[in-house]
Design an enzyme around this catalytic site. Structure first.
Site, short mmCIF file in Angstrom:
data_model
loop_
_atom_site.label_atom_id
_atom_site.label_comp_id
_atom_site.label_asym_id
_atom_site.label_seq_id
_atom_site.Cartn_x
_atom_site.Cartn_y
_atom_site.Cartn_z
N SER A 1 36.33 40.56 45.15
CA SER A 1 36.87 39.47 44.32
C SER A 1 36.32 38.13 44.81
O SER A 1 36.53 37.75 45.96
CB SER A 1 38.39 39.45 44.39
OG SER A 1 38.89 38.26 43.80
N HIS B 1 34.13 41.48 41.14
CA HIS B 1 35.41 41.25 40.45
C HIS B 1 35.60 39.76 40.17
O HIS B 1 35.51 38.92 41.06
CB HIS B 1 36.56 41.77 41.31
CG HIS B 1 37.84 41.90 40.56
ND1 HIS B 1 38.08 42.89 39.64
CD2 HIS B 1 38.98 41.15 40.59
CE1 HIS B 1 39.30 42.76 39.14
NE2 HIS B 1 39.87 41.70 39.70
N ASP C 1 38.19 37.15 38.70
CA ASP C 1 39.58 36.87 38.33
C ASP C 1 39.64 35.60 37.50
O ASP C 1 39.49 34.49 38.02
CB ASP C 1 40.43 36.71 39.59
CG ASP C 1 40.70 38.04 40.27
OD1 ASP C 1 41.22 38.94 39.59
OD2 ASP C 1 40.39 38.18 41.46
N MET D 1 41.81 33.06 35.30
CA MET D 1 43.21 32.64 35.15
C MET D 1 43.29 31.33 34.39
O MET D 1 42.50 30.42 34.64
CB MET D 1 43.86 32.51 36.53
CG MET D 1 43.89 33.81 37.30
SD MET D 1 44.58 33.65 38.98
CE MET D 1 43.13 33.15 39.89
N HIS E 1 38.64 40.38 35.15
CA HIS E 1 40.09 40.61 35.02
C HIS E 1 40.69 39.36 34.38
O HIS E 1 40.80 38.33 35.04
CB HIS E 1 40.68 40.89 36.40
CG HIS E 1 42.18 41.00 36.41
ND1 HIS E 1 42.91 40.93 37.58
CD2 HIS E 1 43.08 41.17 35.42
CE1 HIS E 1 44.19 41.06 37.30
NE2 HIS E 1 44.32 41.19 35.99
N MET F 1 43.48 37.20 33.26
CA MET F 1 44.90 36.86 33.37
C MET F 1 45.13 35.64 32.50
O MET F 1 45.34 34.52 32.98
CB MET F 1 45.24 36.60 34.85
CG MET F 1 45.22 37.85 35.69
SD MET F 1 45.30 37.53 37.48
CE MET F 1 43.54 37.33 37.83
N MET G 1 48.01 46.72 39.74
CA MET G 1 48.19 45.56 40.62
C MET G 1 49.15 45.93 41.75
O MET G 1 50.25 46.43 41.50
CB MET G 1 48.75 44.38 39.83
CG MET G 1 47.83 43.84 38.73
SD MET G 1 46.28 43.19 39.36
CE MET G 1 46.85 41.90 40.49
N ASP H 1 44.13 46.40 42.87
CA ASP H 1 43.85 45.01 43.25
C ASP H 1 45.08 44.42 43.94
O ASP H 1 46.17 44.40 43.36
CB ASP H 1 43.52 44.20 41.99
CG ASP H 1 43.13 42.76 42.30
OD1 ASP H 1 43.14 42.36 43.47
OD2 ASP H 1 42.83 42.02 41.33
#
Length: 224
Positions: free
Chosen positions: A16, A41, A43, A45, A74, A76, A145, A183
């Site tokens: 990540s 990865h 992330d 957000m 991913h 979010m 998660m 994760d």
């Protein structure tokens, strides 16, 4: 790169970049790939779905030329359906979104597939596992998660391990090619726990990018 190139029996490390040096992201992702990290990865957000803001397609597109790893996003975010095309254009190979997002899950899965990407589905620790079970045979990966999403460096939630076993058992019955990703709080010790439960794609931030002996040693620690 396609997720179909990897078998669900393979142990795959997906570092990540939340734990990477943001002042040197390009060299960091290059070094991660050279250390044999097959996935990267990402992330994403939006500050609404989770209480943090990270980066978006613009940053991802700049990183793409610096790594041959599978770009594993991913999301979010509240409305993933509004951004799938942008993430496809940025170079993402795989997109995972949350069942709690304000969207029709099957429509988003279809949208992701229509752009040539593989699709994943995930849920927050407090959301019943039953909410994603109808989609286990519709996606290429399920993400479990083991922390509350939003911030890196959190402690591993051991009570989430049972979810891995549930999804693995169901996948063995209806979708043997499914990858199960975990994760949150993954390190040398917890990686063994989740692998024994049936996970094969391990997201690691601090344990990978900040390993005192370097990324190559981190890869070995997490996958053996």
């Amino acid at each position: 790169m396609k997720i179909s190139a990897f078998k669900p029996q393979e142990i795959i490390i997906s570092p990540s970049i939340l734990a990477a040096d943001f002042a040197n992201l390009a060299p960091e992702v290059k070094s991660a790939y050279e250390a044999d990290a097959q996935f990267l990865h990402l992330d994403v957000m939006d500050g609404q779905f989770v209480p943090n803001i990270s980066f978006g397609p613009g940053v991802i597109s700049k990183l793409k030329p610096h790594s041959k790893a599978l770009f594993d996003a991913h999301l979010m975010i509240c409305h993933p359906q509004n951004y799938i095309e942008e993430f496809a254009k940025s170079g993402c190979d795989h997109v995972t979104f949350h069942i709690e997002s304000d969207c029709n899950a099957q429509e988003v899965i279809d949208q992701i597939h229509s752009h040539g990407m593989s699709a994943g589905l995930t849920l927050k620790p407090g959301t019943p596992i039953e909410s994603i079970l109808p989609y286990v045979d519709k996606v290429e990966m399920v993400l479990i998660m083991t922390v509350e999403p939003g911030f890196g460096g959190q402690s591993f939630m051991h009570d989430m391990v049972e979810r891995i076993s549930i999804v693995r058992k169901l996948a063995d019955e209806i979708n043997p090619n499914l990858h199960i990703q975990v994760d949150g709080g993954i390190n040398k010790e917890t990686s063994k726990i989740v692998r024994e439960a049936g996970a094969n794609v391990l997201v690691a931030g601090t344990a990978f990018f900040r390993h005192p002996e370097g990324m190559s040693t981190a890869k070995i620690d997490l996958s053996s």
